[in-house]
Design a protein around this motif. Sequence first.
Motif, PDB file in Angstrom:
ATOM      1  N   GLU A  49      10.711   2.717   0.770  1.00 38.14           N
ATOM      2  CA  GLU A  49      12.036   3.077   0.269  1.00 38.14           C
ATOM      3  C   GLU A  49      12.700   1.960  -0.524  1.00 38.14           C
ATOM      4  N   GLN A  50      12.515   0.726  -0.079  1.00 38.22           N
ATOM      5  CA  GLN A  50      13.265  -0.392  -0.670  1.00 38.22           C
ATOM      6  C   GLN A  50      12.516  -1.121  -1.780  1.00 38.22           C
ATOM      7  N   PHE A  51      11.189  -1.018  -1.814  1.00 31.95           N
ATOM      8  CA  PHE A  51      10.422  -1.769  -2.806  1.00 31.95           C
ATOM      9  C   PHE A  51       9.473  -0.883  -3.611  1.00 31.95           C
ATOM     10  N   PHE A  52       8.569  -0.201  -2.946  1.00 30.88           N
ATOM     11  CA  PHE A  52       7.512   0.483  -3.679  1.00 30.88           C
ATOM     12  C   PHE A  52       8.039   1.583  -4.596  1.00 30.88           C
ATOM     13  N   GLU A  53       8.936   2.420  -4.108  1.00 27.70           N
ATOM     14  CA  GLU A  53       9.474   3.494  -4.953  1.00 27.70           C
ATOM     15  C   GLU A  53      10.351   2.966  -6.083  1.00 27.70           C
ATOM     16  N   PRO A  54      11.364   2.145  -5.819  1.00 33.02           N
ATOM     17  CA  PRO A  54      12.205   1.673  -6.920  1.00 33.02           C
ATOM     18  C   PRO A  54      11.472   0.782  -7.918  1.00 33.02           C
ATOM     19  N   MET A  55      10.408   0.097  -7.487  1.00 28.83           N
ATOM     20  CA  MET A  55       9.655  -0.761  -8.394  1.00 28.83           C
ATOM     21  C   MET A  55       8.465  -0.040  -9.025  1.00 28.83           C
ATOM     22  N   ALA A  56       8.349   1.261  -8.773  1.00 31.29           N
ATOM     23  CA  ALA A  56       7.264   2.088  -9.327  1.00 31.29           C
ATOM     24  C   ALA A  56       5.889   1.549  -8.936  1.00 31.29           C
ATOM     25  N   MET A  57       5.787   1.027  -7.728  1.00 30.40           N
ATOM     26  CA  MET A  57       4.503   0.549  -7.206  1.00 30.40           C
ATOM     27  C   MET A  57       3.807   1.729  -6.521  1.00 30.40           C
ATOM     28  N   GLN A  58       3.269   2.616  -7.323  1.00 31.00           N
ATOM     29  CA  GLN A  58       2.801   3.902  -6.835  1.00 31.00           C
ATOM     30  C   GLN A  58       1.490   3.821  -6.038  1.00 31.00           C
ATOM     31  N   SER A  59       0.779   2.716  -6.188  1.00 30.45           N
ATOM     32  CA  SER A  59      -0.497   2.581  -5.486  1.00 30.45           C
ATOM     33  C   SER A  59      -0.402   1.713  -4.244  1.00 30.45           C
ATOM     34  N   SER A  60       0.773   1.203  -3.942  1.00 33.12           N
ATOM     35  CA  SER A  60       0.946   0.324  -2.787  1.00 33.12           C
ATOM     36  C   SER A  60       1.346   1.139  -1.567  1.00 33.12           C
ATOM     37  N   THR A  61       0.561   1.036  -0.516  1.00 31.53           N
ATOM     38  CA  THR A  61       0.829   1.858   0.659  1.00 31.53           C
ATOM     39  C   THR A  61      -0.002   1.388   1.843  1.00 31.53           C
ATOM     40  N   TYR A  62       0.452   1.703   3.019  1.00 28.58           N
ATOM     41  CA  TYR A  62      -0.383   1.635   4.209  1.00 28.58           C
ATOM     42  C   TYR A  62      -1.075   2.990   4.348  1.00 28.58           C
ATOM     43  N   MET A  63      -2.178   3.000   5.085  1.00 23.81           N
ATOM     44  CA  MET A  63      -2.918   4.238   5.353  1.00 23.81           C
ATOM     45  C   MET A  63      -3.112   5.048   4.068  1.00 23.81           C
ATOM     46  N   PRO A  64      -3.843   4.517   3.099  1.00 26.14           N
ATOM     47  CA  PRO A  64      -3.938   5.133   1.773  1.00 26.14           C
ATOM     48  C   PRO A  64      -4.609   6.503   1.746  1.00 26.14           C
ATOM     49  N   LEU A  65      -5.387   6.835   2.769  1.00 19.58           N
ATOM     50  CA  LEU A  65      -6.038   8.145   2.776  1.00 19.58           C
ATOM     51  C   LEU A  65      -5.035   9.287   2.877  1.00 19.58           C
ATOM     52  N   LYS A  66      -3.797   8.971   3.236  1.00 18.25           N
ATOM     53  CA  LYS A  66      -2.756   9.998   3.251  1.00 18.25           C
ATOM     54  C   LYS A  66      -2.278  10.341   1.830  1.00 18.25           C
ATOM     55  N   LYS A  67      -2.592   9.468   0.866  1.00 14.99           N
ATOM     56  CA  LYS A  67      -2.119   9.671  -0.506  1.00 14.99           C
ATOM     57  C   LYS A  67      -3.255   9.793  -1.521  1.00 14.99           C
ATOM     58  N   PHE A  68      -4.398   9.171  -1.221  1.00 15.25           N
ATOM     59  CA  PHE A  68      -5.487   9.113  -2.184  1.00 15.25           C
ATOM     60  C   PHE A  68      -6.795   9.562  -1.544  1.00 15.25           C
ATOM     61  N   SER A  69      -7.732   9.999  -2.376  1.00 16.41           N
ATOM     62  CA  SER A  69      -9.051  10.353  -1.864  1.00 16.41           C
ATOM     63  C   SER A  69      -9.838   9.086  -1.562  1.00 16.41           C
ATOM     64  N   LYS A  70     -10.812   9.199  -0.707  1.00 16.20           N
ATOM     65  CA  LYS A  70     -11.626   8.045  -0.343  1.00 16.20           C
ATOM     66  C   LYS A  70     -12.310   7.441  -1.555  1.00 16.20           C
ATOM     67  N   PHE A 109      -2.491  -1.702   1.181  1.00  6.99           N
ATOM     68  CA  PHE A 109      -3.382  -1.522   0.040  1.00  6.99           C
ATOM     69  C   PHE A 109      -2.552  -1.561  -1.242  1.00  6.99           C
ATOM     70  N   SER A 110      -3.150  -2.103  -2.316  1.00 12.45           N
ATOM     71  CA  SER A 110      -2.412  -2.187  -3.569  1.00 12.45           C
ATOM     72  C   SER A 110      -3.381  -2.321  -4.737  1.00 12.45           C
ATOM     73  N   THR A 111      -2.836  -2.486  -5.936  1.00  9.42           N
ATOM     74  CA  THR A 111      -3.626  -2.679  -7.153  1.00  9.42           C
ATOM     75  C   THR A 111      -3.095  -3.904  -7.893  1.00  9.42           C
ATOM     76  N   ALA A 112      -3.848  -4.354  -8.879  1.00  4.55           N
ATOM     77  CA  ALA A 112      -3.428  -5.518  -9.660  1.00  4.55           C
ATOM     78  C   ALA A 112      -2.098  -5.268 -10.356  1.00  4.55           C
ATOM     79  N   GLY A 113      -1.903  -4.058 -10.873  1.00  8.12           N
ATOM     80  CA  GLY A 113      -0.653  -3.744 -11.564  1.00  8.12           C
ATOM     81  C   GLY A 113       0.552  -3.790 -10.649  1.00  8.12           C
ATOM     82  N   ASP A 114       0.401  -3.229  -9.461  1.00 12.35           N
ATOM     83  CA  ASP A 114       1.502  -3.245  -8.499  1.00 12.35           C
ATOM     84  C   ASP A 114       1.805  -4.669  -8.024  1.00 12.35           C
ATOM     85  N   LEU A 115       0.761  -5.430  -7.767  1.00 17.77           N
ATOM     86  CA  LEU A 115       0.965  -6.813  -7.348  1.00 17.77           C
ATOM     87  C   LEU A 115       1.631  -7.633  -8.442  1.00 17.77           C
ATOM     88  N   ALA A 116       1.282  -7.338  -9.690  1.00 15.56           N
ATOM     89  CA  ALA A 116       1.912  -8.047 -10.809  1.00 15.56           C
ATOM     90  C   ALA A 116       3.413  -7.777 -10.843  1.00 15.56           C
TER      91      ALA A 116
END
Length: 233
Positions: A49-70, A109-116
């Motif tokens: 709520e406070q970082f990933f959504e407002p910063m458009a970090m769409q690939s940053s998450t815990y438990m990524p299988l809830k959002k992405f395929s293996k 879990f994250s990506t280079a773009g989100d970490l940047a």
Amino acid sequence: LWEVTIQSPREPKNAEGRYDYKYSDLCFYMLKQIAEKQLKQPIEVFLQEQFFEPMAMQSSTYMPLKKFSKEQITPTENDTMFRKRLVQGTVHDQGAAMLGGVGGHAGLFSTAGDLAAFMQMYLQKGKFQGKNYFEPETISLFTKPPFTYNRRALGWDRPDKEGISYFPADSLCPNAYGHSGFTGCLVFADPDQQLLFIFLSNRIYPDINTKMVSSNLRRKLLEIVYSAIIKED
């Protein structure tokens, strides 16, 4: 697991009257519990709520299988000891896995773009795309070493003259900070040069090895990039 954590013994003080530094994740197990009690919500919900959504970090998450395929997630170790399977889409760290995938020390879990984006916010002293996420004083507090006898900051690694860390010597970048991950990843920020370095790797696939660590590959790569940029200046 929590009972074992809080009952972990603390070693006696040394001859100088202080505790020796030891690398450990236990403090981050505890900080997560403290943070969630203060926030009155799970840490993964707060971060979303406070970082990933407002910063458009769409690939940053815990438990990524809830959002992405293996298939969208890089595998780590073919774990023949603990989970008896290839670890893909779940956290590699055993402690965080036993906590359900969300730990104060691992699980994100994250990506280079989100970490940047996140690290650029740090370089901009807590501001990103016109929004303040941290006060400048907070960034300064957490990225400076609190003790003269330890190079590390609060949650961040720092350069040192003796080449122990994964960063160039502090004579080159005295105010830099970053983090190196067990799976081989590295983020590095130098506020003086406005330099950001992100290196994602997969050194423990299909099994754990020490080649990247023993060769000091991450430090060498960073020094090449760093020296080239400084030379151009």
